[in-house]
Design an enzyme around this catalytic site. Sequence first.
Site, PDB file in Angstrom:
ATOM      1  CG  ASP A  31      -1.968   0.976   1.236  1.00  0.00           C
ATOM      2  OD1 ASP A  31      -2.054   1.751   0.273  1.00  0.00           O
ATOM      3  OD2 ASP A  31      -2.758   0.993   2.195  1.00  0.00           O
ATOM      4  CG  ASP A  32      -0.034   5.089  -0.016  1.00  0.00           C
ATOM      5  OD1 ASP A  32      -0.802   4.778  -0.934  1.00  0.00           O
ATOM      6  OD2 ASP A  32      -0.242   6.032   0.757  1.00  0.00           O
ATOM      7  CB  CYS A  71      -6.284   3.009  -1.785  1.00  0.00           C
ATOM      8  SG  CYS A  71      -4.859   3.481  -0.843  1.00  0.00           S
ATOM      9  NE  ARG A  75      -5.990  -0.946  -1.728  1.00  0.00           N
ATOM     10  CZ  ARG A  75      -5.210  -1.629  -0.913  1.00  0.00           C
ATOM     11  NH1 ARG A  75      -5.611  -2.764  -0.388  1.00  0.00           N
ATOM     12  NH2 ARG A  75      -4.016  -1.172  -0.602  1.00  0.00           N
ATOM     13  CE  LYS A 125      -6.046   0.580   2.048  1.00  0.00           C
ATOM     14  NZ  LYS A 125      -5.211   1.765   1.905  1.00  0.00           N
ATOM     15  CG  HIS A 127      -9.668   1.370   0.860  1.00  0.00           C
ATOM     16  ND1 HIS A 127      -8.650   2.270   0.702  1.00  0.00           N
ATOM     17  CD2 HIS A 127     -10.771   2.107   1.161  1.00  0.00           C
ATOM     18  CE1 HIS A 127      -9.098   3.490   0.894  1.00  0.00           C
ATOM     19  NE2 HIS A 127     -10.383   3.420   1.184  1.00  0.00           N
ATOM     20  CB  SER A 152      -6.666   3.695   4.773  1.00  0.00           C
ATOM     21  OG  SER A 152      -6.678   3.598   3.374  1.00  0.00           O
ATOM     22  CG  HIS A 231      -1.913   4.086   3.756  1.00  0.00           C
ATOM     23  ND1 HIS A 231      -2.292   4.993   4.726  1.00  0.00           N
ATOM     24  CD2 HIS A 231      -2.594   4.420   2.640  1.00  0.00           C
ATOM     25  CE1 HIS A 231      -3.178   5.835   4.201  1.00  0.00           C
ATOM     26  NE2 HIS A 231      -3.373   5.519   2.934  1.00  0.00           N
ATOM     27  CG  ASP A 283      -2.341   0.482  -3.322  1.00  0.00           C
ATOM     28  OD1 ASP A 283      -1.299   0.945  -3.637  1.00  0.00           O
ATOM     29  OD2 ASP A 283      -3.151   0.991  -2.576  1.00  0.00           O
ATOM     30  CG  ASN A 284      -3.990   2.466  -5.665  1.00  0.00           C
ATOM     31  OD1 ASN A 284      -3.482   2.274  -5.121  1.00  0.00           O
ATOM     32  ND2 ASN A 284      -4.447   3.221  -5.054  1.00  0.00           N
ATOM     33  CE  LYS A 306      -2.432   8.018  -1.838  1.00  0.00           C
ATOM     34  NZ  LYS A 306      -2.504   7.379  -0.519  1.00  0.00           N
TER      35      LYS A 306
END
Length: 503
Positions: A31-32, A71, A75, A125, A127, A152, A231, A283-284, A306
Amino acid sequence: MSQLRAVVFVNVLFLCLSSASQPNFVLFFADDLGYGDLGCYGHPTSLTPNLDKLAAGGLRFTDFYCTSPVCSPSRSSLLTGRYQTRTGIYPGVLYPDSIGGLPLNETTIAEVLKPAGYATAAVGKWHLGYGANGMYLPTNQGFDHYLGIPYSHDMGPCKNLTCFPPDVKCFGLCDVGSVTVPLMKNEKIIQQPANFLELEKAYSDFATNFILTSTQKQQPFFLYYPSHHTHYPQYAGQRAAGRTLRGSYGDALAEFDDTIGDIMATLEKAGVLNNTLVFFTSDNGLVPELMRMSRGGNAGLLKCGKGTTYDGGMREPAIAYWPGTIKPGVTHQLGSILDILPTFANLAGAKLPSVILDGIDLTELLIHQGRSPRETMMFYPTDPSEMYGLFAVRYKKYKAHFYTRGATHSGTTPDADCPIFAVLKPHDPPLLFNLEMDPSENYPLSLYGKPELQDVLEKIKQVKAEFEATMVFAQSEVSKGADRSLEPCCNPECSPKPTCCSC
Ligand SMILES: *[C@@H]1O[C@H](CO)[C@@H](O)[C@H](O)[C@H]1NC(C)=O
Ligand SMILES: *[C@@H]1O[C@H](CO)[C@@H](O)[C@H](O)[C@H]1NC(C)=O
Ligand SMILES: *[C@@H]1O[C@H](CO)[C@@H](O)[C@H](O)[C@H]1NC(C)=O
């Protein structure tokens, strides 16, 4: 043999045959996490020995993309093989009180694999929505089992999140107005607030148990592990805290890497390592959250991060590992999180959903060192709209920006194109980059006196027009709004909310 017995016999035979050849899938999702954050992607002080081992023994992608620089949309694309505009997971992300979620009539990887005989579990996670009575939780989207935080971990008052040693407060307040972050087991809240410092062990135990149970039953399995690391707020439990030279971001990453190591050890112990495809990506958008400065991630040599449609926002580390089947190496071919669903489906002998899929089967590339069938990648901003359409298109080694814009989350780099002050700018002709020669998108190509580049641009415009002609925007799930009474509460009748939601 009676007819019925013959049918049963044939079915059993079929099950045995199919499960013997069906690989297991383990999908790790950070994540991130940016392009420059892993040891095996060049970070000097990240401690990622287990991921580095997967990279050394597997196929490491240099040109792998998520579909959104934030995010929830990424996903949704990962799990459905479709751009977020088709499923309605835009603009931005879902919140604990969001009314919408990933529509239940969308088909996730888990729902593709289950009819082919797979056991399925998600840990970490989610989301992709909570909704009324948890209607959007993973157990309603094809996962037999779930343990995790449904969004998150900063979407609650995390002012009490203590790092290690236990008297050190983590940086930041998170979202103080909503309920504290719950830990869910399937559809039930088992802890609120979640004990962050013990989370990793709970996840690791859950994953181990799922793998061992499935292998004992000789059932092929799909484990989806989207971690809340790395994250914001970055922290780690006792095992990893303070272990890296990189501070809390490095510690959070090391904690995730430890769990990856635990899961790899379990696969080995269960004797299924050579029958399991392990895939890692982020992820994204998971792009580094540059807004957090040195506490955030790092996009390496890529531009911005981001929230933006520069490569720093959407190009991600990706590793495919399957000893004996995937030849170790590095590939510069294109791939995307969109491609995981059709690839897993093919390898499992599962049926694809009858919808427009944006993902392409990468089996040839993974297993036979063939060419990637993917030649394009579409870049939507965090708030896609039919009025603006795609912000950028990658075609082979070229990327054309039709619009550019900075973002809050990319606000702290010296590059003036990244922060929010870089307002929306249309480009006509589009800014054209050769990403093989200029991965940092620093030097737009001059088209003057270059007919071959004019042709490239024409081709990109044609690809864009053809793609947009098939794109029907789904109703936005995020814009369905919010209802505070939907926030997960372990003690639903209590008052005053949100503080009484504590168990
Ligand atoms: C799901 O249902 C919605 C609302 O009826 C519809 O618009 C959408 O096309 C459906 N999606 C799929 C994948 O069937
Ligand atoms: C935060 O810590 C304080 C003091 O230790 C405690 O009274 C409070 O209940 C904690 N809040 C949460 C949400 O855990
Ligand atoms: C997988 O590993 C097992 C145990 O080490 C071995 O017996 C088997 O032949 C291997 N299978 C393949 C396809 O390499």
